[in-house]
Design a protein around this motif. Structure first.
Motif, PDB file in Angstrom:
ATOM      1  N   PRO A 116      -3.097  -5.927  -0.590  1.00 28.67           N
ATOM      2  CA  PRO A 116      -2.551  -5.335   0.645  1.00 28.67           C
ATOM      3  C   PRO A 116      -3.491  -4.275   1.212  1.00 28.67           C
ATOM      4  CG  PRO A 116      -1.058  -5.033  -1.252  1.00 28.67           C
ATOM      5  CD  PRO A 116      -2.315  -5.631  -1.774  1.00 28.67           C
ATOM      6  N   THR A 117      -3.452  -4.134   2.530  1.00 30.80           N
ATOM      7  CA  THR A 117      -4.259  -3.084   3.140  1.00 30.80           C
ATOM      8  C   THR A 117      -3.377  -1.877   3.411  1.00 30.80           C
ATOM      9  OG1 THR A 117      -3.840  -4.106   5.233  1.00 30.80           O
ATOM     10  CG2 THR A 117      -5.993  -4.557   4.253  1.00 30.80           C
ATOM     11  N   PHE A 118      -4.015  -0.785   3.665  1.00 30.34           N
ATOM     12  CA  PHE A 118      -3.285   0.450   3.886  1.00 30.34           C
ATOM     13  C   PHE A 118      -2.954   0.561   5.379  1.00 30.34           C
ATOM     14  CE2 PHE A 118      -2.850   4.986   4.479  1.00 30.34           C
ATOM     15  CZ  PHE A 118      -1.914   5.241   3.488  1.00 30.34           C
ATOM     16  N   LEU A 158      -6.898   9.118  -4.101  1.00 29.81           N
ATOM     17  CA  LEU A 158      -5.473   8.811  -3.957  1.00 29.81           C
ATOM     18  C   LEU A 158      -5.277   7.295  -3.882  1.00 29.81           C
ATOM     19  CD1 LEU A 158      -2.545   9.828  -3.461  1.00 29.81           C
ATOM     20  CD2 LEU A 158      -3.098   9.930  -1.031  1.00 29.81           C
ATOM     21  N   GLN A 159      -4.295   6.819  -4.637  1.00 32.29           N
ATOM     22  CA  GLN A 159      -3.938   5.402  -4.601  1.00 32.29           C
ATOM     23  C   GLN A 159      -2.431   5.265  -4.425  1.00 32.29           C
ATOM     24  OE1 GLN A 159      -5.301   3.817  -8.385  1.00 32.29           O
ATOM     25  NE2 GLN A 159      -7.075   2.952  -7.346  1.00 32.29           N
ATOM     26  N   VAL A 160      -2.038   4.209  -3.740  1.00 35.80           N
ATOM     27  CA  VAL A 160      -0.620   3.945  -3.500  1.00 35.80           C
ATOM     28  C   VAL A 160      -0.294   2.560  -4.034  1.00 35.80           C
ATOM     29  CG1 VAL A 160       1.135   3.690  -1.723  1.00 35.80           C
ATOM     30  CG2 VAL A 160      -0.744   5.233  -1.364  1.00 35.80           C
ATOM     31  N   GLU A 161       0.875   2.448  -4.629  1.00 31.56           N
ATOM     32  CA  GLU A 161       1.264   1.147  -5.174  1.00 31.56           C
ATOM     33  C   GLU A 161       2.005   0.341  -4.103  1.00 31.56           C
ATOM     34  OE1 GLU A 161       4.052   1.304  -8.366  1.00 31.56           O
ATOM     35  OE2 GLU A 161       3.154  -0.433  -9.327  1.00 31.56           O
ATOM     36  N   ILE A 162       1.346  -0.705  -3.634  1.00 29.58           N
ATOM     37  CA  ILE A 162       1.968  -1.575  -2.623  1.00 29.58           C
ATOM     38  C   ILE A 162       2.048  -2.984  -3.209  1.00 29.58           C
ATOM     39  CG2 ILE A 162       1.886  -2.442  -0.239  1.00 29.58           C
ATOM     40  CD1 ILE A 162       0.107  -0.076   0.518  1.00 29.58           C
ATOM     41  N   ASP A 163       3.218  -3.556  -3.223  1.00 23.63           N
ATOM     42  CA  ASP A 163       3.430  -4.899  -3.786  1.00 23.63           C
ATOM     43  C   ASP A 163       2.822  -5.044  -5.183  1.00 23.63           C
ATOM     44  OD1 ASP A 163       4.641  -5.591  -1.419  1.00 23.63           O
ATOM     45  OD2 ASP A 163       2.828  -6.482  -0.554  1.00 23.63           O
ATOM     46  N   VAL A 172      -3.540   0.486  -4.240  1.00 23.60           N
ATOM     47  CA  VAL A 172      -4.401   0.392  -3.054  1.00 23.60           C
ATOM     48  C   VAL A 172      -5.044   1.755  -2.816  1.00 23.60           C
ATOM     49  CG1 VAL A 172      -4.361  -0.027  -0.555  1.00 23.60           C
ATOM     50  CG2 VAL A 172      -2.875  -1.358  -2.059  1.00 23.60           C
ATOM     51  N   ASN A 173      -6.362   1.777  -2.640  1.00 21.37           N
ATOM     52  CA  ASN A 173      -7.047   3.043  -2.377  1.00 21.37           C
ATOM     53  C   ASN A 173      -6.693   3.559  -0.997  1.00 21.37           C
ATOM     54  OD1 ASN A 173      -8.468   3.033  -4.807  1.00 21.37           O
ATOM     55  ND2 ASN A 173     -10.058   1.699  -3.926  1.00 21.37           N
ATOM     56  N   VAL A 174      -6.445   4.852  -0.905  1.00 19.93           N
ATOM     57  CA  VAL A 174      -6.147   5.442   0.403  1.00 19.93           C
ATOM     58  C   VAL A 174      -7.455   6.013   0.966  1.00 19.93           C
ATOM     59  CG1 VAL A 174      -4.818   7.202   1.619  1.00 19.93           C
ATOM     60  CG2 VAL A 174      -3.813   6.009  -0.332  1.00 19.93           C
ATOM     61  N   PRO A 175      -7.901   5.468   2.096  1.00 21.84           N
ATOM     62  CA  PRO A 175      -9.187   5.914   2.636  1.00 21.84           C
ATOM     63  C   PRO A 175      -9.113   7.342   3.187  1.00 21.84           C
ATOM     64  CG  PRO A 175      -8.073   4.438   4.183  1.00 21.84           C
ATOM     65  CD  PRO A 175      -7.201   4.503   2.962  1.00 21.84           C
ATOM     66  N   ILE A 176     -10.246   8.030   3.189  1.00 22.13           N
ATOM     67  CA  ILE A 176     -10.288   9.325   3.888  1.00 22.13           C
ATOM     68  C   ILE A 176     -10.798   9.037   5.295  1.00 22.13           C
ATOM     69  CG2 ILE A 176     -11.353  11.614   3.970  1.00 22.13           C
ATOM     70  CD1 ILE A 176     -11.435  11.677   0.995  1.00 22.13           C
ATOM     71  N   ILE A 177      -9.942   9.268   6.272  1.00 23.61           N
ATOM     72  CA  ILE A 177     -10.308   9.008   7.667  1.00 23.61           C
ATOM     73  C   ILE A 177     -10.268  10.346   8.399  1.00 23.61           C
ATOM     74  CG2 ILE A 177      -9.641   7.800   9.796  1.00 23.61           C
ATOM     75  CD1 ILE A 177      -8.220   5.705   8.063  1.00 23.61           C
ATOM     76  N   GLN A 178     -11.342  10.638   9.107  1.00 29.15           N
ATOM     77  CA  GLN A 178     -11.439  11.893   9.857  1.00 29.15           C
ATOM     78  C   GLN A 178     -10.213  12.087  10.753  1.00 29.15           C
ATOM     79  OE1 GLN A 178     -13.929  14.051   9.581  1.00 29.15           O
ATOM     80  NE2 GLN A 178     -13.609  15.378  11.350  1.00 29.15           N
ATOM     81  N   HIS A 222       2.617   6.840  -6.080  1.00 25.65           N
ATOM     82  CA  HIS A 222       1.216   7.083  -5.759  1.00 25.65           C
ATOM     83  C   HIS A 222       0.638   7.959  -6.862  1.00 25.65           C
ATOM     84  CE1 HIS A 222       3.825   9.950  -3.659  1.00 25.65           C
ATOM     85  NE2 HIS A 222       2.859  10.859  -3.735  1.00 25.65           N
ATOM     86  N   ARG A 223      -0.663   7.990  -6.968  1.00 26.95           N
ATOM     87  CA  ARG A 223      -1.317   8.742  -8.040  1.00 26.95           C
ATOM     88  C   ARG A 223      -2.720   9.099  -7.581  1.00 26.95           C
ATOM     89  NH1 ARG A 223      -2.689   3.660 -12.126  1.00 26.95           N
ATOM     90  NH2 ARG A 223      -4.368   2.817 -10.830  1.00 26.95           N
ATOM     91  N   VAL A 224      -3.390   9.948  -8.348  1.00 29.31           N
ATOM     92  CA  VAL A 224      -4.782  10.271  -7.997  1.00 29.31           C
ATOM     93  C   VAL A 224      -5.662   9.995  -9.216  1.00 29.31           C
ATOM     94  CG1 VAL A 224      -6.378  12.008  -7.098  1.00 29.31           C
ATOM     95  CG2 VAL A 224      -3.952  12.107  -6.456  1.00 29.31           C
TER      96      VAL A 224
END
Ligand SMILES: O=C(O)CCC(=O)C(=O)O
Ligand SMILES: [Fe+2]
Length: 346
Positions: free
Chosen positions: A4-6, A235-240, A244-250, A274-276
């Motif tokens: 899955p995508t974020f 940071l990662q989030v559990e999806i399905d 999934v890695n959570v991107p750092i977006i400006q 979620h976890r880090v």
């Protein structure tokens, strides 16, 4: 199956695109439980960085300077959460089971005793706080609309959720959590590997070695949380069932559903784990993150949302079946009773 995508939701032209944005928010809260917003009107990365600088100034002091601001009870309001067990006037300071130290800033009008690092920038901090809350209000209004909750008959506003999370009612429930994970080259050895207990299911196939996890898998207690991570990813989030890695977006702000909203909507909106993990950069560089944890007014009844998406009847979380509808205050008290171990309020 594809990983899955974020979800990323574009808030530009918010008023004109309100219905589209509202639908996207609902879909993200129903499915992933986590998303990020871009082109929003809330605080920018530069503003978050200023807050992180204040945090850095406070954290870099010797522990004796930080202890007087310690939080000393599980439900105490605001202050310093230490990295190691410490005491203030014979009472234990709440300390972090994760590899981080933190400072919880309460909403500005409550006169929290603040250390100099924050006090000398009080006005900037207050503005930041208010701006964060305006973003929360926009998200809650969009959610109320997308959930097809009838608008306020007097004002026409979609304020069912936002009116239960008003800025001026938030002193005892909301807090802004500034967190520093020290670079591993500076970390003292800790032996503590206890995990948060959380209500949401954790079905993950998690075979990551414990030492790499710097914030254990958990769901937040909040209605929603606004999160920001600075420079160092992890940071990662559990999806399905996938992490999934959570991107750092400006200039993006992360948003996630907490256990309260999960419970309140009978699981229609999902609080996800979620976890880090320790990113390679953490070897040399401290990692900063922040979370604005939003909770409803204490006497809010967590039931009966007039939405066709939400079945009116409990129970759905076995653990929390009490046979009666609960206010937020009753729910959180019940929840803490059932949790063998809980740190802070996040
Ligand atoms: O540090 C992070 O990126 C996440 C922190 C978090 O999930 C929390 O404080 O509840
Ligand atoms: Fe969290």
């Amino acid at each position: 199956m594809d990983t899955p995508t974020f979800p990323v939701i574009d808030f530009s032209d918010f008023e004109n695109r309100f219905e589209i944005i509202a639908k996207e928010i609902l879909e993200a809260c129903h499915h992933a439980g986590f998303f990020c917003i871009i082109h929003h009107q809330g605080p920018t990365s530069a503003q978050f960085n200023r807050i992180f600088e204040m945090g850095e100034k406070f954290f870099q002091q010797p522990i004796e300077e930080k202890i007087p601001f310690g939080r000393t009870q599980i439900r105490s309001q605001g202050g310093y959460v230490s990295l190691t067990p410490e005491e203030l006037n014979g009472e234990s300071i709440i300390y972090n089971l994760n590899k981080s130290e933190a400072f919880d800033v309460l909403p500005p009008f409550g006169n929290q005793e603040l250390p100099n690092a924050f006090l000398e920038n009080k006005q900037e901090l207050d503005t930041f706080y208010k701006d964060m809350h305006s973003t929360v209000t926009m998200i809650l209004e969009a959610l109320s609309f997308a959930l097809k909750i009838p608008a306020n008959p007097e004002s026409g506003a979609n304020d069912y959720l936002s009116s239960r999370h008003r800025y001026e009612d938030s002193f005892h429930t909301n807090f802004f959590h500034i967190q520093r994970y020290p670079a591993s080259s500076k970390q003292a050895k800790t032996t503590n590997t206890k995990q948060y207990h959380c209500i949401s299911n954790n079905n993950s196939n998690d075979n990551i070695a414990k030492k790499e996890v710097i914030h254990t898998a958990h769901a937040d207690n909040s209605t929603i949380t606004l999160l920001s991570q600075k420079d160092v990813a992890g940071l990662q989030v559990e999806i399905d069932g996938n992490w999934v890695n959570v991107p750092i977006i400006q200039d993006a702000i992360l948003v996630n559903v907490g256990d309260t909203l999960h419970w309140w909507t009978r699981g229609y909106l999902k609080a996800v784990n979620h976890r880090v993990l320790a990113d390679p950069e953490l070897k040399y560089k401290d990692r900063y993150s922040s979370g604005y944890f939003i909770n409803p007014k204490s006497d809010t009844l967590l039931a009966g949302i007039p939405s066709p998406f939400i079945p009116s009847k409990t129970p759905f979380i076995e653990d929390m079946t009490t046979g009666k509808e609960l206010t937020f205050e009753e729910y959180i008290t019940e929840k803490f009773k059932r949790m063998p171990y809980k740190l802070g309020n996040d």
